[in-house]
Scaffold this motif. Structure first.
Motif, PDB file in Angstrom:
ATOM      1  N   UNK A 155       1.166  -1.255   0.044  1.00 19.43           N
ATOM      2  CA  UNK A 155       0.032  -0.098  -0.089  1.00 19.43           C
ATOM      3  C   UNK A 155       1.033   1.307  -0.068  1.00 19.43           C
ATOM      4  N   UNK A 156       2.008   1.254   0.729  1.00 17.97           N
ATOM      5  CA  UNK A 156       2.763   2.320   0.975  1.00 17.97           C
ATOM      6  C   UNK A 156       3.342   2.522  -0.759  1.00 17.97           C
ATOM      7  N   UNK A 157       3.851   1.373  -1.567  1.00 21.93           N
ATOM      8  CA  UNK A 157       4.352   1.640  -2.852  1.00 21.93           C
ATOM      9  C   UNK A 157       3.359   2.381  -3.738  1.00 21.93           C
ATOM     10  N   UNK A 158       1.987   1.995  -3.427  1.00 20.15           N
ATOM     11  CA  UNK A 158       0.909   2.672  -4.215  1.00 20.15           C
ATOM     12  C   UNK A 158       0.748   3.995  -3.679  1.00 20.15           C
ATOM     13  N   UNK A 159       0.986   4.362  -2.486  1.00 18.76           N
ATOM     14  CA  UNK A 159       0.816   5.854  -2.042  1.00 18.76           C
ATOM     15  C   UNK A 159       1.932   6.535  -2.734  1.00 18.76           C
ATOM     16  N   UNK A 160       3.223   6.146  -2.717  1.00 20.50           N
ATOM     17  CA  UNK A 160       4.140   6.612  -3.186  1.00 20.50           C
ATOM     18  C   UNK A 160       4.161   7.034  -4.725  1.00 20.50           C
ATOM     19  N   UNK A 161       3.590   5.896  -5.597  1.00 23.58           N
ATOM     20  CA  UNK A 161       3.407   6.016  -6.982  1.00 23.58           C
ATOM     21  C   UNK A 161       2.133   7.117  -7.245  1.00 23.58           C
ATOM     22  N   UNK A 162       1.327   7.119  -6.174  1.00 24.69           N
ATOM     23  CA  UNK A 162       0.370   8.193  -6.383  1.00 24.69           C
ATOM     24  C   UNK A 162       0.544   9.406  -5.915  1.00 24.69           C
ATOM     25  N   UNK A 163       1.701   9.609  -5.302  1.00 25.41           N
ATOM     26  CA  UNK A 163       2.133  11.071  -4.937  1.00 25.41           C
ATOM     27  C   UNK A 163       1.615  11.395  -3.527  1.00 25.41           C
ATOM     28  N   UNK A 164       1.243  10.377  -2.667  1.00 17.74           N
ATOM     29  CA  UNK A 164       0.442  10.751  -1.445  1.00 17.74           C
ATOM     30  C   UNK A 164       1.477  10.734  -0.377  1.00 17.74           C
ATOM     31  N   UNK A 165       1.569  11.610   0.535  1.00 18.35           N
ATOM     32  CA  UNK A 165       2.604  11.734   1.645  1.00 18.35           C
ATOM     33  C   UNK A 165       1.887  11.793   2.842  1.00 18.35           C
ATOM     34  N   UNK A 166       2.816  12.011   3.894  1.00 18.71           N
ATOM     35  CA  UNK A 166       2.228  12.193   5.193  1.00 18.71           C
ATOM     36  C   UNK A 166       1.398  13.311   5.596  1.00 18.71           C
ATOM     37  N   UNK A 167       1.067  14.435   4.736  1.00 17.71           N
ATOM     38  CA  UNK A 167       0.520  15.544   4.937  1.00 17.71           C
ATOM     39  C   UNK A 167      -0.723  15.138   4.200  1.00 17.71           C
ATOM     40  N   UNK A 168      -1.162  14.291   3.440  1.00 20.03           N
ATOM     41  CA  UNK A 168      -2.398  14.144   2.610  1.00 20.03           C
ATOM     42  C   UNK A 168      -3.367  13.300   3.327  1.00 20.03           C
ATOM     43  N   UNK A 169      -4.600  13.562   3.331  1.00 15.84           N
ATOM     44  CA  UNK A 169      -5.598  12.788   4.206  1.00 15.84           C
ATOM     45  C   UNK A 169      -6.458  11.872   3.333  1.00 15.84           C
ATOM     46  N   UNK A 170      -5.894  10.572   3.689  1.00 17.19           N
ATOM     47  CA  UNK A 170      -6.593   9.261   3.151  1.00 17.19           C
ATOM     48  C   UNK A 170      -7.518   8.506   4.065  1.00 17.19           C
ATOM     49  N   UNK A 171      -8.734   8.555   3.471  1.00 11.29           N
ATOM     50  CA  UNK A 171      -9.964   7.624   4.181  1.00 11.29           C
ATOM     51  C   UNK A 171      -9.746   6.143   4.120  1.00 11.29           C
ATOM     52  N   UNK A 172     -10.144   5.663   5.130  1.00 10.32           N
ATOM     53  CA  UNK A 172     -10.402   4.354   4.905  1.00 10.32           C
ATOM     54  C   UNK A 172     -11.805   3.863   5.665  1.00 10.32           C
ATOM     55  N   UNK A 173     -12.213   2.973   5.217  1.00 14.07           N
ATOM     56  CA  UNK A 173     -13.772   2.516   5.609  1.00 14.07           C
ATOM     57  C   UNK A 173     -14.020   1.968   7.227  1.00 14.07           C
ATOM     58  N   UNK A 174     -14.393   2.758   8.062  1.00 11.59           N
ATOM     59  CA  UNK A 174     -14.343   2.209   9.345  1.00 11.59           C
ATOM     60  C   UNK A 174     -15.165   1.072   9.552  1.00 11.59           C
ATOM     61  N   UNK A 175     -16.426   0.836   8.932  1.00 14.60           N
ATOM     62  CA  UNK A 175     -17.233  -0.390   8.945  1.00 14.60           C
ATOM     63  C   UNK A 175     -16.660  -1.409   8.587  1.00 14.60           C
ATOM     64  N   UNK A 176     -15.629  -1.387   7.513  1.00 14.47           N
ATOM     65  CA  UNK A 176     -15.232  -2.585   7.028  1.00 14.47           C
ATOM     66  C   UNK A 176     -13.924  -2.902   7.356  1.00 14.47           C
ATOM     67  N   UNK A 177     -13.238  -1.917   8.149  1.00 16.69           N
ATOM     68  CA  UNK A 177     -11.926  -2.261   8.654  1.00 16.69           C
ATOM     69  C   UNK A 177     -11.697  -2.593  10.024  1.00 16.69           C
TER      70      UNK A 177
END
Ligand code: GLY
Ligand code: MN
Ligand code: MN
Length: 361
Positions: A86-108
């Motif tokens: 997932x970190x590889x994917x975040x890097x590829x998409x240019x997402x870093x520590x400052x970016x807000x990334x949602x996850x699905x609370x009901x399914x995690x």
């Protein structure tokens, strides 16, 4: 799929998100399937405002490429942790520590969320009901899939109703339903088939047993299959075992339930809340003197799962809502009746998708 993905990407800003992670959890893969088309049991989608990536392991590389055609495959290598991929994917998409990334609370799970928060290079934000809200309102293709599922399921009911005879067990009736669903194209049941005979028909979700059917008794059959693109059917019919006239009180109950079913179908319209819809059927059953025996809600949303997510409290029904209409009366020690149809709201009005006939006394 492309349209759904674009719609979700557009909505990220409304939720103050830079990206959303959507994961499967074994058979809970409906949000992943809805957005990407990938139908395997293990994947994580990373969707940013511009990019869409799918993280999966070697079992699913080729399926991810052929099913999730709008998504770029990020390979989870053997021996590596999923969070590394997932970190590889975040890097590829240019997402870093400052970016807000949602996850699905009901399914995690709490465990997964904790490890993600610790290991992923992003600012993780719990979200609720983002993809599910899109799933509430079905488009034309989804309605066509559901129409097909319900048509085949109605045919299966007709075939099996004709087989009922004294001495058959509930389990053998369920086997006929399950086998014929598969024979006519279902990949699986949408839930365990319920066959409830005689006094067992007073138990709304009876566990199908070895009990033998007796002449004149009611038999509730509640079943459904998963058909094209994963769309489900969910039908209930109450039939009577041949060889004896049903009890007149059973017939009276049947008529009350059927009228409640039809009144609700006529009343369903865009803008209506679930509690208003429920009240239409319930008022009729109460007026007929059986209010205390209608012990569950009138209906639920239907789609990629039999009980599809829907925010019943806040979201009114609208064009594309697919809702079951399943009033019932259950009298302990005597028996019960449930009649369930699947309805869709279209711009031309309400369409009953489950075409199987009601009982003719
Ligand atoms: N069989 C589950 C339901 O009808 O809701
Ligand atoms: Mn049902
Ligand atoms: Mn149902």
């Amino acid at each position: 799929m492309t349209k759904r993905l674009k719609k979700l990407q557009k909505s990220l800003a409304d939720h103050k998100l830079d990206a959303l992670l959507v994961r499967t959890h074994e058979s809970d893969n409906q949000n992943v399937m809805y957005l990407s088309g990938f139908n395997g049991s293990s994947a994580v989608l990373l969707i940013t405002k511009k990019d869409a990536l799918i993280v999966t392991d070697a079992r699913y590389y080729s399926r991810a490429q052929s099913e999730a055609t709008d998504f770029t495959l990020v390979k989870m290598l053997r021996g590596k942790r999923q969070t590394d991929a997932i970190n590889d994917a975040l890097r590829t998409a240019g997402i870093g520590k400052a970016e807000r990334v949602g996850f699905e609370a009901a399914l995690t799970s709490v465990t997964t969320a904790d490890s993600w928060k610790e290991e992923l290079r992003a600012k993780l934000v719990p979200t609720v009901h983002i993809v599910e809200r899109f799933r509430q309102y079905k488009d034309k293709h989804e309605v066509a899939c559901l129409r097909h599922a319900c048509k085949v399921t109605s045919k299966v009911y007709n075939e099996v109703a004709a087989l009922l005879e004294p001495g058959m067990t509930e389990k053998s009736v369920a086997f006929e339903l399950d086998m014929r669903l598969r024979e006519h194209g279902a990949s699986d049941n949408s839930f365990d088939s319920i066959v409830a005979s005689g006094p067992n028909s007073a138990i709304p979700h009876h566990a199908t047993s070895e009990r033998k059917l007796k002449a004149g008794e009611p038999v509730i059959m509640d079943f459904g299959g998963i058909f094209e693109d994963g769309y489900c059917s969910d039908i209930t019919r109450t039939a009577f075992v041949p060889g004896k006239k049903p009890d007149p009180k059973m017939r009276e109950i049947y008529e009350v339930v059927l009228t409640a079913n039809k009144l609700a179908r006529k009343a369903l319209k865009p803008g209506m809340l679930n509690r208003e819809y429920d009240k239409v059927a319930r008022d009729h059953i109460v007026k007929s003197g059986y209010g205390e025996y209608f012990t569950h809600g009138l209906g639920h949303s239907l789609g990629l799962v039999a009980h599809d997510p829907y925010d019943y409290e806040h979201d009114a029904f609208d064009i594309g809502s697919v809702i079951t209409d399943e009033p019932g009366i259950y009298i302990e020690g005597f028996g019960g009746v449930r009649i369930e149809d699947d309805l869709v709201l279209t711009k031309d009005g309400v369409e009953r998708l489950t075409t199987a006939p009601y009982w003719k006394f």
